[in-house]
Scaffold this active site. Structure first.
Site, PDB file in Angstrom:
ATOM      1  N   LYS A   1       0.932  -1.431   0.117  1.00 46.97           N
ATOM      2  CA  LYS A   1      -0.052  -0.259  -0.035  1.00 46.97           C
ATOM      3  C   LYS A   1       0.867   1.228  -0.061  1.00 46.97           C
ATOM      4  O   LYS A   1       2.120   0.937   0.255  1.00 46.97           O
ATOM      5  CB  LYS A   1      -0.870  -0.108   1.079  1.00 46.97           C
ATOM      6  CG  LYS A   1      -1.835  -1.425   1.104  1.00 46.97           C
ATOM      7  CD  LYS A   1      -2.943  -1.247   2.226  1.00 46.97           C
ATOM      8  CE  LYS A   1      -3.932  -2.138   2.380  1.00 46.97           C
ATOM      9  NZ  LYS A   1      -4.719  -2.281   3.461  1.00 46.97           N
TER      10      LYS A   1
ATOM     11  N   TYR B   1     -12.629  -1.652  -3.321  1.00 45.07           N
ATOM     12  CA  TYR B   1     -13.224  -1.917  -1.727  1.00 45.07           C
ATOM     13  C   TYR B   1     -14.711  -1.596  -1.913  1.00 45.07           C
ATOM     14  O   TYR B   1     -15.208  -1.359  -0.798  1.00 45.07           O
ATOM     15  CB  TYR B   1     -12.288  -0.959  -1.029  1.00 45.07           C
ATOM     16  CG  TYR B   1     -11.061  -1.194  -0.434  1.00 45.07           C
ATOM     17  CD1 TYR B   1     -10.928  -2.253   0.244  1.00 45.07           C
ATOM     18  CD2 TYR B   1      -9.932  -0.511  -0.925  1.00 45.07           C
ATOM     19  CE1 TYR B   1      -9.413  -2.865   0.609  1.00 45.07           C
ATOM     20  CE2 TYR B   1      -8.610  -0.897  -0.594  1.00 45.07           C
ATOM     21  CZ  TYR B   1      -8.273  -2.037   0.122  1.00 45.07           C
ATOM     22  OH  TYR B   1      -7.195  -2.603   0.276  1.00 45.07           O
TER      23      TYR B   1
ATOM     24  N   PHE C   1     -15.270   3.856   7.676  1.00 46.50           N
ATOM     25  CA  PHE C   1     -13.761   4.113   7.220  1.00 46.50           C
ATOM     26  C   PHE C   1     -13.716   4.307   5.770  1.00 46.50           C
ATOM     27  O   PHE C   1     -12.539   4.447   5.116  1.00 46.50           O
ATOM     28  CB  PHE C   1     -12.810   3.366   8.005  1.00 46.50           C
ATOM     29  CG  PHE C   1     -13.039   1.731   7.619  1.00 46.50           C
ATOM     30  CD1 PHE C   1     -12.753   1.230   6.543  1.00 46.50           C
ATOM     31  CD2 PHE C   1     -13.789   1.063   8.569  1.00 46.50           C
ATOM     32  CE1 PHE C   1     -12.782  -0.020   6.292  1.00 46.50           C
ATOM     33  CE2 PHE C   1     -13.847  -0.356   8.264  1.00 46.50           C
ATOM     34  CZ  PHE C   1     -13.549  -0.900   7.010  1.00 46.50           C
TER      35      PHE C   1
ATOM     36  N   ARG D   1      -1.843 -14.623   4.887  1.00 46.91           N
ATOM     37  CA  ARG D   1      -2.295 -13.785   5.972  1.00 46.91           C
ATOM     38  C   ARG D   1      -1.593 -14.060   7.405  1.00 46.91           C
ATOM     39  O   ARG D   1      -1.439 -13.172   8.175  1.00 46.91           O
ATOM     40  CB  ARG D   1      -3.991 -14.128   6.158  1.00 46.91           C
ATOM     41  CG  ARG D   1      -4.502 -13.476   5.133  1.00 46.91           C
ATOM     42  CD  ARG D   1      -6.171 -13.942   5.164  1.00 46.91           C
ATOM     43  NE  ARG D   1      -6.857 -13.346   5.944  1.00 46.91           N
ATOM     44  CZ  ARG D   1      -7.468 -12.262   6.013  1.00 46.91           C
ATOM     45  NH1 ARG D   1      -7.160 -11.414   4.933  1.00 46.91           N
ATOM     46  NH2 ARG D   1      -8.177 -11.518   6.966  1.00 46.91           N
TER      47      ARG D   1
ATOM     48  N   THR E   1      -4.994  -7.314  10.820  1.00 50.00           N
ATOM     49  CA  THR E   1      -5.349  -6.092  10.121  1.00 50.00           C
ATOM     50  C   THR E   1      -4.878  -4.746  10.886  1.00 50.00           C
ATOM     51  O   THR E   1      -4.197  -3.817  10.149  1.00 50.00           O
ATOM     52  CB  THR E   1      -6.723  -5.998   9.832  1.00 50.00           C
ATOM     53  OG1 THR E   1      -7.174  -7.157   9.245  1.00 50.00           O
ATOM     54  CG2 THR E   1      -7.230  -4.644   9.098  1.00 50.00           C
TER      55      THR E   1
ATOM     56  N   ARG F   1       3.111  -6.716   8.924  1.00 45.90           N
ATOM     57  CA  ARG F   1       2.473  -5.250   9.426  1.00 45.90           C
ATOM     58  C   ARG F   1       3.097  -4.952  10.694  1.00 45.90           C
ATOM     59  O   ARG F   1       3.065  -3.914  10.917  1.00 45.90           O
ATOM     60  CB  ARG F   1       0.908  -5.876   9.472  1.00 45.90           C
ATOM     61  CG  ARG F   1       0.377  -5.607   8.378  1.00 45.90           C
ATOM     62  CD  ARG F   1      -1.235  -6.173   8.390  1.00 45.90           C
ATOM     63  NE  ARG F   1      -2.020  -5.846   7.124  1.00 45.90           N
ATOM     64  CZ  ARG F   1      -2.951  -6.680   6.791  1.00 45.90           C
ATOM     65  NH1 ARG F   1      -3.391  -7.600   7.723  1.00 45.90           N
ATOM     66  NH2 ARG F   1      -3.666  -6.523   6.007  1.00 45.90           N
TER      67      ARG F   1
ATOM     68  N   ASN G   1      -1.883   0.269   6.734  1.00 48.75           N
ATOM     69  CA  ASN G   1      -1.350  -1.290   7.325  1.00 48.75           C
ATOM     70  C   ASN G   1      -0.383  -1.952   6.418  1.00 48.75           C
ATOM     71  O   ASN G   1      -0.337  -3.099   6.382  1.00 48.75           O
ATOM     72  CB  ASN G   1      -2.507  -1.960   7.848  1.00 48.75           C
ATOM     73  CG  ASN G   1      -3.503  -2.251   7.007  1.00 48.75           C
ATOM     74  OD1 ASN G   1      -3.478  -1.964   5.746  1.00 48.75           O
ATOM     75  ND2 ASN G   1      -4.361  -3.256   7.114  1.00 48.75           N
TER      76      ASN G   1
ATOM     77  N   HIS H   1      -2.166  -5.513   1.781  1.00 47.44           N
ATOM     78  CA  HIS H   1      -3.266  -6.193   1.533  1.00 47.44           C
ATOM     79  C   HIS H   1      -3.158  -7.707   1.199  1.00 47.44           C
ATOM     80  O   HIS H   1      -1.972  -8.121   0.610  1.00 47.44           O
ATOM     81  CB  HIS H   1      -4.161  -5.692   0.732  1.00 47.44           C
ATOM     82  CG  HIS H   1      -5.356  -6.664   0.008  1.00 47.44           C
ATOM     83  ND1 HIS H   1      -6.464  -6.276   1.001  1.00 47.44           N
ATOM     84  CD2 HIS H   1      -5.622  -7.361  -0.869  1.00 47.44           C
ATOM     85  CE1 HIS H   1      -7.541  -7.208   0.395  1.00 47.44           C
ATOM     86  NE2 HIS H   1      -6.806  -7.742  -0.803  1.00 47.44           N
TER      87      HIS H   1
ATOM     88  N   GLU I   1      -9.977 -10.371  -6.972  1.00 45.97           N
ATOM     89  CA  GLU I   1      -9.093  -9.202  -6.749  1.00 45.97           C
ATOM     90  C   GLU I   1      -7.947  -9.516  -7.734  1.00 45.97           C
ATOM     91  O   GLU I   1      -7.328  -8.235  -8.382  1.00 45.97           O
ATOM     92  CB  GLU I   1      -8.689  -9.181  -5.466  1.00 45.97           C
ATOM     93  CG  GLU I   1      -9.542  -8.808  -4.352  1.00 45.97           C
ATOM     94  CD  GLU I   1      -9.150  -8.992  -2.785  1.00 45.97           C
ATOM     95  OE1 GLU I   1      -9.969  -8.778  -2.076  1.00 45.97           O
ATOM     96  OE2 GLU I   1      -7.922  -9.566  -2.669  1.00 45.97           O
TER      97      GLU I   1
HETATM   98  P1  CMP Z   1      -7.356  -4.607   3.782  1.00 42.37           P
HETATM   99  O1  CMP Z   1      -7.326  -6.006   4.524  1.00 42.37           O
HETATM  100  O2  CMP Z   1      -6.629  -4.153   2.665  1.00 42.37           O
HETATM  101  O3  CMP Z   1      -8.952  -4.400   3.433  1.00 42.37           O
HETATM  102  C1  CMP Z   1      -9.669  -3.469   3.994  1.00 42.37           C
HETATM  103  C2  CMP Z   1      -9.176  -2.347   4.620  1.00 42.37           C
HETATM  104  O4  CMP Z   1      -9.933  -1.357   5.373  1.00 42.37           O
HETATM  105  C3  CMP Z   1      -8.080  -3.032   5.769  1.00 42.37           C
HETATM  106  O5  CMP Z   1      -7.140  -3.636   4.967  1.00 42.37           O
HETATM  107  C4  CMP Z   1      -7.723  -1.700   6.570  1.00 42.37           C
HETATM  108  O6  CMP Z   1      -6.823  -1.045   5.929  1.00 42.37           O
HETATM  109  C5  CMP Z   1      -8.936  -0.832   6.400  1.00 42.37           C
HETATM  110  N1  CMP Z   1      -9.716  -0.792   7.658  1.00 42.37           N
HETATM  111  C6  CMP Z   1     -10.148  -1.796   8.302  1.00 42.37           C
HETATM  112  N2  CMP Z   1     -10.956  -1.362   9.519  1.00 42.37           N
HETATM  113  C7  CMP Z   1     -10.453   0.042   9.367  1.00 42.37           C
HETATM  114  C8  CMP Z   1     -10.879   1.078  10.380  1.00 42.37           C
HETATM  115  N3  CMP Z   1     -11.499   0.713  11.430  1.00 42.37           N
HETATM  116  N4  CMP Z   1     -10.447   2.184  10.130  1.00 42.37           N
HETATM  117  C9  CMP Z   1      -9.769   2.535   8.965  1.00 42.37           C
HETATM  118  N5  CMP Z   1      -9.332   1.552   8.203  1.00 42.37           N
HETATM  119  C10 CMP Z   1      -9.666   0.313   8.409  1.00 42.37           C
END
Ligand code: CMP
Length: 138
Positions: free
Chosen positions: A10, A50, A58, A86, A92, A103, A113, A116, A127
């Site tokens: 990212k 997304y 968010f 994962r 996450t 991460r 983070n 992905h 995807e």
């Molecule tokens: P990813 O797994 O790429 O896919 C969904 C993304 O949403 C996740 O990573 C986070 O980067 C983002 N995300 C999930 N929860 C939150 C949150 N509470 N606030 C901001 N971003 C979020």
């Protein structure tokens, strides 16, 4: 069980110069790169990728972040790819990620983070198809 997953490095991680170190960690963990590209998403593309999160509070923050700089998108191959990847990237929220995970090492917070990873075999296909044509994968 599929042997492929999809990842993005990212904008936070590409912007901080972590791309090489993250790819190195992925490859040393046994993943083979089957497709890869360096791209900057438009707002529309990030929103479509997304789409499943469109109703979440968010969502706009996530889209703004994902278009803030370039990303590296890739299809990766390994036995048990989705679950193993994962595990390699960690939770996450990096605050909850295990020591040594991507991460934990490179992510700042739940929004920024670093990487992905697809959450299912079905989403790995969706995807990967979003980013790569048949001509772009091997
Ligand atoms: P990813 O797994 O790429 O896919 C969904 C993304 O949403 C996740 O990573 C986070 O980067 C983002 N995300 C999930 N929860 C939150 C949150 N509470 N606030 C901001 N971003 C979020």
């Amino acid at each position: 069980m599929s042997n492929r997953t999809f990842t993005m490095i990212k904008p936070d991680a590409t912007g901080k110069g972590y791309t090489g170190a993250i790819l190195d960690q992925i490859i040393k963990a046994g993943f083979t790169v089957k497709a890869m590209k360096w791209v900057r998403l438009t707002e529309e593309q990030a929103g479509l990728f997304y789409d499943i999160h469109r109703a979440r509070p968010f969502f706009q923050e996530l889209v703004d972040f994902m278009i803030s700089g370039p990303i590296v998108a890739a299809i990766l191959e390994k036995d048990n790819a989705v679950a193993d990847f994962r595990e390699l990237i960690g939770a996450t929220n990096p605050a909850n990620a295990a020591e040594g995970t991507i991460r934990k090492l490179y992510a700042a917070n739940i929004g920024e983070n670093a990487v992905h990873g697809s959450d299912s075999d079905e989403n790995a296909i969706i995807e990967g198809d979003f980013f790569f044509s048949k001509l772009e994968r091997f």
